[in-house]
Design an enzyme around this catalytic site. Structure first.
Site, PDB file in Angstrom:
ATOM      1  N   CYS A   2       0.957  -1.272   0.083  1.00  0.00           N
ATOM      2  CA  CYS A   2       0.094   0.093  -0.025  1.00  0.00           C
ATOM      3  C   CYS A   2       0.843   1.018  -0.041  1.00  0.00           C
ATOM      4  CB  CYS A   2      -0.999   0.231   1.364  1.00  0.00           C
ATOM      5  SG  CYS A   2      -1.851  -1.259   1.444  1.00  0.00           S
ATOM      6  N   ARG A  28       4.967   0.576  -6.266  1.00  0.00           N
ATOM      7  CA  ARG A  28       4.685  -0.384  -5.030  1.00  0.00           C
ATOM      8  C   ARG A  28       3.870  -1.467  -4.865  1.00  0.00           C
ATOM      9  NH1 ARG A  28       6.557   2.478  -0.215  1.00  0.00           N
ATOM     10  NH2 ARG A  28       5.162   1.340   0.914  1.00  0.00           N
ATOM     11  N   TRP A  76      -3.197  -2.473  -1.486  1.00  0.00           N
ATOM     12  CA  TRP A  76      -2.421  -3.995  -1.886  1.00  0.00           C
ATOM     13  C   TRP A  76      -2.859  -5.118  -1.096  1.00  0.00           C
ATOM     14  CZ3 TRP A  76       0.760  -7.922  -0.139  1.00  0.00           C
ATOM     15  CH2 TRP A  76       1.505  -8.788  -1.067  1.00  0.00           C
ATOM     16  N   ASN A 102      -1.650   1.646   6.060  1.00  0.00           N
ATOM     17  CA  ASN A 102      -0.718   0.607   5.641  1.00  0.00           C
ATOM     18  C   ASN A 102      -0.434  -0.145   6.681  1.00  0.00           C
ATOM     19  OD1 ASN A 102      -0.500   2.174   3.293  1.00  0.00           O
ATOM     20  ND2 ASN A 102       1.435   2.542   3.202  1.00  0.00           N
ATOM     21  N   GLY A 103      -0.219  -1.514   6.259  1.00  0.00           N
ATOM     22  CA  GLY A 103       0.049  -2.520   7.351  1.00  0.00           C
ATOM     23  C   GLY A 103      -0.877  -3.405   7.835  1.00  0.00           C
ATOM     24  N   GLU A 476      19.051 -15.602  -8.991  1.00  0.00           N
ATOM     25  CA  GLU A 476      18.496 -14.294  -9.550  1.00  0.00           C
ATOM     26  C   GLU A 476      18.005 -14.242 -10.854  1.00  0.00           C
ATOM     27  OE1 GLU A 476      17.544 -11.918  -8.031  1.00  0.00           O
ATOM     28  OE2 GLU A 476      17.308 -10.226  -9.466  1.00  0.00           O
ATOM     29  N   LYS A 480      14.008 -13.459 -11.379  1.00  0.00           N
ATOM     30  CA  LYS A 480      13.634 -12.472 -12.238  1.00  0.00           C
ATOM     31  C   LYS A 480      12.654 -12.759 -13.326  1.00  0.00           C
ATOM     32  CE  LYS A 480      14.529  -9.593 -10.675  1.00  0.00           C
ATOM     33  NZ  LYS A 480      14.945  -9.067  -9.467  1.00  0.00           N
ATOM     34  N   GLU A 483       9.269 -13.782 -12.043  1.00  0.00           N
ATOM     35  CA  GLU A 483       8.536 -12.622 -11.493  1.00  0.00           C
ATOM     36  C   GLU A 483       7.747 -11.644 -12.646  1.00  0.00           C
ATOM     37  OE1 GLU A 483      11.739 -10.257  -9.660  1.00  0.00           O
ATOM     38  OE2 GLU A 483      10.339  -9.088  -8.507  1.00  0.00           O
ATOM     39  N   HIS A 499      20.483 -34.602  -8.545  1.00  0.00           N
ATOM     40  CA  HIS A 499      20.037 -34.958  -7.240  1.00  0.00           C
ATOM     41  C   HIS A 499      18.461 -34.755  -7.105  1.00  0.00           C
ATOM     42  CE1 HIS A 499      23.973 -35.816  -5.664  1.00  0.00           C
ATOM     43  NE2 HIS A 499      24.171 -34.613  -5.978  1.00  0.00           N
ATOM     44  N   LYS A 598       6.641  -3.760  -4.547  1.00  0.00           N
ATOM     45  CA  LYS A 598       8.065  -3.110  -4.612  1.00  0.00           C
ATOM     46  C   LYS A 598       8.557  -3.187  -3.041  1.00  0.00           C
ATOM     47  CE  LYS A 598      11.807  -1.374  -6.231  1.00  0.00           C
ATOM     48  NZ  LYS A 598      12.799  -2.411  -6.970  1.00  0.00           N
TER      49      LYS A 598
HETATM   50  C1  F6R Z   1      12.617  -9.289  -6.858  1.00  0.00           C
HETATM   51  C2  F6R Z   1      12.519  -8.237  -5.747  1.00  0.00           C
HETATM   52  C3  F6R Z   1      12.001  -8.731  -4.242  1.00  0.00           C
HETATM   53  C4  F6R Z   1      12.867  -8.011  -3.312  1.00  0.00           C
HETATM   54  C5  F6R Z   1      12.582  -8.443  -1.875  1.00  0.00           C
HETATM   55  C6  F6R Z   1      13.334  -7.731  -0.574  1.00  0.00           C
HETATM   56  O1  F6R Z   1      12.879  -8.666  -7.938  1.00  0.00           O
HETATM   57  O2  F6R Z   1      12.406  -6.855  -6.012  1.00  0.00           O
HETATM   58  O3  F6R Z   1      12.497 -10.127  -4.147  1.00  0.00           O
HETATM   59  O4  F6R Z   1      14.359  -8.271  -3.513  1.00  0.00           O
HETATM   60  O5  F6R Z   1      11.188  -8.027  -1.626  1.00  0.00           O
HETATM   61  O6  F6R Z   1      13.222  -6.314  -0.754  1.00  0.00           O
HETATM   62  P1  F6R Z   1      14.045  -5.385  -0.169  1.00  0.00           P
HETATM   63  O7  F6R Z   1      15.430  -5.517  -0.959  1.00  0.00           O
HETATM   64  O8  F6R Z   1      13.784  -4.017  -0.438  1.00  0.00           O
HETATM   65  O9  F6R Z   1      14.435  -5.592   1.180  1.00  0.00           O
END
Ligand code: F6R
Length: 603
Positions: A2, A28, A76, A102-103, A476, A480, A483, A499, A598
């Site tokens: 949010c 976000r 959100w 938020n929260g 990673e 990506k 995602e 394995h 985000k």
């Molecule tokens: C993936 C991504 C998330 C963040 C994770 C941690 O592209 O962005 O996996 O890496 O939510 O977020 P931070 O780094 O802000 O603690």
């Protein structure tokens, strides 16, 4: 997650400022949006779906919607599905109060039962709606607006950033607990937001709020008090992000812009920290960091992959180090001593799981360090030490440039911890760091990722493998990919394939193998490539050409031959581009992938 915006002092432009703020918070992640404006009464507009839905509804009544101040929210969903009713702002039954939250309010069910037993009707499924009803009840019992808000907040357990307006009071009230909130101080106007980009078009002067602080904004003043009402002295800081930096600059997506910004963001990260002439690395922020016996990294998602890389660097240097998923560490922490350094790797500095893990470590006596991008974030303020990665604002939900800056910053941290920072750095490593931005630019200029994805769209699944420092890159790459393409992708340590995961490998599962250098790890990875090739899988290698990997590949994504510690960063950029172009081909919502946010501020 949010987003909150609030503004006071813009008079007729209030609606535009609120909508602009919400638009700047879209990154976000959200599924509905709303605003509340102070007019004669309080006017609330809220809509499920994209911000444009709300804009349309507001535009229909633009003449009558000219409040002098207001609050807004992008939601959100956590409690209750996305719907107009569940959107914020929430109000009491007589419309005297508007609240954005938020929260998660953990004790909302008990409060809701209590209020309903008094005949108070609820119109949403949310935890948040208890707040306006509590405030309204306090008003009915004779409290003034501020007392009513404070007394309601007193009842709440859980995490919250709240902004409130109350009919008949020309003020915005706000407070926070475990959820970010920042104040913007403009010329004749004040702002509130969950993140700075929301009001960056109007001011760069900010005050970061701490837990249990209570803000009162009026048209020409702001004050911060503690929960007892005693004044709290705060410093106004000026952020160095500009509104231009948070725009798309002609790119189709923030993600692509941020991928291409990496040479610049890495230069920023290294600037003033690497002295090739004196063969030194100097990170002033770390001056008072001791010499830890043990280093534990806690992080989530992409940041966890960076943490795996950092831990391996330290282990290679003979230091006991390990990366933990913050969500696990928070409830099952590793043993610590005062000589243990716990490093929270977190782009936003607001990730609830990482904050929770860091607090657990601190409470048990460990030293803590935040490796973060956001100056003044909760992690930066709560940890004893902080190392800023200086990547600049990252708006795309998928982390790209911040991952690269995390890897570089981890190299700086490792040099500091191992005591190599101050004396006789290896020339080879220093020049690798110096050349990294140009090498990365070369990869961006020459990449054939776009052509390759054409051949591999519409497969059953996509696997990513690597060993050593390339193992986090494989993880990673897969994260990506899944995602933003919504296709099934998994990353594995190359040696683990046999394995179990090998059972999934077919001619319909392309395997991306990251192979750099020509050492033992590269040789062993070649063996793993042969295993998948024998099962008919198409193989795409990301390689510097040092090994024979190309011989076994259907396609090659080339990177220059560089230092073993910077090669994974270049390989990662090729995989970023693969994910981006595949998602583009599949017409996905690249900057706002479904169900993702985000900044993940709930556990
Ligand atoms: C993936 C991504 C998330 C963040 C994770 C941690 O592209 O962005 O996996 O890496 O939510 O977020 P931070 O780094 O802000 O603690």
């Amino acid at each position: 997650m949010c987003g909150i915006i609030g503004c006071i002092g813009h008079d007729d432009e209030t609606v535009d400022v609120l909508l602009n703020g919400l638009s700047n918070l879209e990154y976000r992640g959200y599924d509905s949006a709303g605003i509340a404006l102070k007019q004669d009464g309080i006017d609330i507009r809220k809509r499920e779906g994209e911000l444009d839905e709300l804009r349309r509804s507001v535009r229909r009544d633009s003449d009558s919607l000219a409040g002098s101040f207001g609050i807004g929210h992008t939601r959100w969903s956590t409690h209750g599905p996305p719907s107009d009713e569940n959107s914020h702002p929430h109000s009491d039954s007589l419309g005297r109060v508007a609240v954005v939250h938020n929260g998660i309010i953990e004790n909302y069910q008990a409060i809701r039962d209590e209020l309903r037993s008094e005949g108070i009707p609820f119109t949403s499924d949310t935890d948040s709606e208890v707040v306006p009803h509590l405030i309204a009840r306090n008003l009915e019992q004779g409290a003034d607006a501020e007392e009513a808000v404070r007394a309601a907040v007193d009842r709440l357990e859980g995490s919250y950033a709240l902004a409130v307006i109350v009919q008949g009071t020309d003020k915005i009230f706000a407070t926070r607990s475990d959820s970010p909130l920042v104040l913007g101080i403009g010329d004749g106007a004040c702002y509130l937001a969950s993140d700075v980009p929301a009001f960056l078009d109007y001011t760069r002067d900010v005050v970061y709020l701490d837990d249990d602080e209570f803000v009162t904004l009026t048209e020409d003043d702001w004050s911060i008090t503690d929960l007892n009402g005693d004044p709290v002295r705060k410093t106004v800081q000026t952020v160095d992000w500009t509104a231009e930096e948070t725009g798309k600059s002609g790119y189709d997506h923030f993600m692509l812009k941020e991928i291409f910004e990496q040479p610049t963001s890495l230069r920023q990260c290294l600037s003033g920290r690497v002295d090739e002439l004196d063969r030194r690395i100097t990170v002033e922020e770390l001056d008072d960091l001791g010499e830890p016996d043990v280093v534990q990294f806690v992080a989530c998602g992409t940041s966890y992959h960076a943490a795996l890389y950092g831990a391996e660097l330290l282990r290679d240097a003979g230091i006991n180090a390990r990366a933990y998923l913050a969500s696990e560490y928070a409830t099952s922490p590793a043993p610590v001593s005062p000589e243990t350094l716990v490093v929270g790797v977190t782009q936003s500095g607001e990730t609830a799981d990482t904050l929770s893990a860091l607090r657990e470590a601190r409470n048990r006596g460990a030293d803590t360090l935040a490796l973060t991008n956001v100056v003044g974030s909760t992690a930066a303020r709560e940890c004893k030490h902080v190392l800023y990665i200086r990547a600049g604002p990252e708006i795309g939900v998928a982390a790209t440039k911040t991952f690269s800056s995390q890897l570089v910053s981890l190299n700086l941290l490792v040099e500091h911890i191992t005591g190599r920072a101050q004396v006789d750095q290896s020339r080879e490593f220093l020049s690798a760091l110096r050349d990294l931005p140009n090498d990365l630019q070369h990869v961006l200029d020459e990449s054939n990722a776009r052509e390759i994805v054409d051949e591999y769209a519409d497969k059953d699944a996509y696997f990513f493998i690597g060993r050593g420092l390339n193992y986090p890159v494989a993880l990673e790459g897969a994260l990506k990919f899944k995602e933003i393409t919504y296709e099934h992708a998994e990353g594995f340590a190359a040696g683990e394939l046999k394995h179990g995961p090998l059972a999934l490998v077919t001619e319909n599962t392309p395997v991306f193998a990251v192979v750099t250098g020509d050492g033992e790890q590269a040789r062993k990875t070649l063996g793993n490539i042969k295993e998948v090739e024998a099962r008919g899988a198409p193989v795409i290698v990301v390689t510097d050409g040092e090994s024979e990997a190309e011989r076994y590949a259907d396609h090659v994504l080339e990177i220059p031959s560089v230092h073993e510690r910077t090669a994974p960063m270049l390989a990662n950029v090729q995989l970023q581009l693969v994910s981006y172009y595949m998602a583009e081909q599949l017409s996905r919502a690249i900057d706002k992938p479904r169900n993702l946010a985000k900044s993940v501020t709930v556990e």
